[in-house]
Design an enzyme around this catalytic site. Sequence first.
Site, PDB file in Angstrom:
ATOM      1  N   CYS A  33       0.845  -1.191   0.000  1.00  0.00           N
ATOM      2  CA  CYS A  33       0.000   0.000   0.000  1.00  0.00           C
ATOM      3  C   CYS A  33       0.879   1.239   0.000  1.00  0.00           C
ATOM      4  O   CYS A  33       2.069   1.174   0.263  1.00  0.00           O
ATOM      5  CB  CYS A  33      -0.889   0.040   1.246  1.00  0.00           C
ATOM      6  N   GLY A  60      -0.499   0.430  -4.838  1.00  0.00           N
ATOM      7  CA  GLY A  60      -1.811  -0.166  -4.611  1.00  0.00           C
ATOM      8  C   GLY A  60      -2.840   0.419  -5.539  1.00  0.00           C
ATOM      9  O   GLY A  60      -2.981   1.648  -5.614  1.00  0.00           O
ATOM     10  N   ASN A 135       0.621   0.673   5.693  1.00  0.00           N
ATOM     11  CA  ASN A 135       1.386  -0.038   4.676  1.00  0.00           C
ATOM     12  C   ASN A 135       2.184  -1.115   5.389  1.00  0.00           C
ATOM     13  O   ASN A 135       2.961  -0.826   6.298  1.00  0.00           O
ATOM     14  CB  ASN A 135       2.320   0.921   3.940  1.00  0.00           C
ATOM     15  N   GLY A 136       2.006  -2.357   4.975  1.00  0.00           N
ATOM     16  CA  GLY A 136       2.706  -3.476   5.600  1.00  0.00           C
ATOM     17  C   GLY A 136       1.759  -4.628   5.849  1.00  0.00           C
ATOM     18  O   GLY A 136       0.680  -4.711   5.264  1.00  0.00           O
ATOM     19  N   TYR A 282      12.089  -3.851  -7.015  1.00  0.00           N
ATOM     20  CA  TYR A 282      10.852  -3.755  -7.776  1.00  0.00           C
ATOM     21  C   TYR A 282       9.810  -2.797  -7.204  1.00  0.00           C
ATOM     22  O   TYR A 282       9.154  -2.076  -7.935  1.00  0.00           O
ATOM     23  CB  TYR A 282      10.234  -5.148  -7.908  1.00  0.00           C
TER      24      TYR A 282
END
Length: 529
Positions: A33, A60, A135-136, A282
């Site tokens: 995210c 995301g 995020n995670g 990436y």
Amino acid sequence: MRPSSDRNRHLDDDLDSNHDLDVSADPGPREECGVFGVWAPGEDVANLTYYGLYALQHRGQESAGIAVSDGRRIVVFKELGLVSQVFDEQTLSSLRGHLAVGHCRYSTTGSSVWENAQPTFRTTAAGSGIALGHNGNLVNTAELRDEVAQLVASGAAQQSKIAATTDSDLLTEILAATAADVGLEEAATRFLPRVRGAYSLVFADEQTLYAARDPHGVRPLVLGRLERGWVVASETAALDIVGASFVREVEPGELLAIDEDGLRSTRFASPEPKGCVFEYVYLARPDTTIAGRSVHAARVEIGRRLAQEHPVDADLVIPVPESGTPAAIGYAQGSGIPYGQGLVKNQYVGRTFIQPSQTIRQLGIRLKLNPLREIIRGKRLVVVDDSIVRGNTQRALVRMLREAGAVEVHVRIASPPVRWPCFYGIDFATRAELIANNLDEEGVRRSIGCDTLGYVSVEGMVAASEQPRSRLCAACFDGDYPIPLPDAARLGKHLLELSPSVPTASGAESGDPGPLSVGSGAVDALRRS
């Protein structure tokens, strides 16, 4: 949660194979995210957050949301779709205030439904609101689920009609249950040491913006300065787009609070840095900087090391655009083989809520990439890609290049073989589906049909990041998980959907009327409950 921009949507993201040519069953490494927060009285914080999320869209694409506070009330707007699909000028103009929290989501816990879109929202017993973006991915979600159930049973939290099934929702619930007595800042300081896993959080009440990063700093989180305020974001590229200057990274185990009294920092845990090395490979945008290292420069250096580790006689180096481009440039520099563009990417093929017909699915990789035949014909090619997950996309790509006239196809991968799933925020395939877990390098080469195959070594990848090996997580490559994992039965993306229903509280159902939740999904969610 979640999860790289122009960067980049990797072929595997949307393309799949019907063993070669289907466009939807070979999702490669999906991101987690993107989070963004701004405290800036006098600024248009909704627009700033919109542009910040736009810069983080690569992290995301399933849903997006913004929560804004004017000091008295938090307004939340979130919906399924891309940032540009969810928000228009009319919506943004209605979101007025001095602070905002934004989120764009790819699901790593919970399905892609409106209820799981973020920012999440809860109301405390004192009537104040909490909006949170995460995020995670947590590894003690089952424990937090049980804790929320106890809070509801004890009356400390009220039952909600909105059935969210994310670890982020549990975080918000527990913070809200304790913030009424001690305040949100103290509640976070006490609670976050008990949270295990990867989390970069941006959250807020009506007056204060907060940011927190787990003690391992698995996911990035940075602090920026505006002329009249502060910004926190997943990546430095989001600071650039809103005109904020980079100040520093939010440190592992640190909680920041930003309000009219300025910026405060609290350490809630001792730092044990284990940043995700796949951010360099990436996930992050190439124009982002992580731990002082340019992501683009790291990827070019990976390509140079690939050329040293896996040389080959060839006529042309081509990338799989866009994520393979920097490494391909590096491979060409390191090998002396000319670099060229052999594949043209359709920039407008991406995730869609309209399912393609079987005819379209059979177009497969050609829907995303098309070869430049006049460049490819008669050439010995080195094709550089960022990773191989299942291998279906690479198999289709090799076939397409041979059909376009390539004499030889040598595949070079800018990451080591992915053999282990990620539990910290990247939605890889299961271990059984990972092609490198089932086959050795020669077996993978035969499976995808190339002439030679070479992966960069873990050592080469780490060296390119310019970070000490001890400060990086490379669990998807070596199986060494820095944060201990629970039993398999207490892990999984759909853990909260497969387990008994956990009642949760929501401001929309508590004494306070809660946030103004707009977007068609909000009404549908309440109607369906």
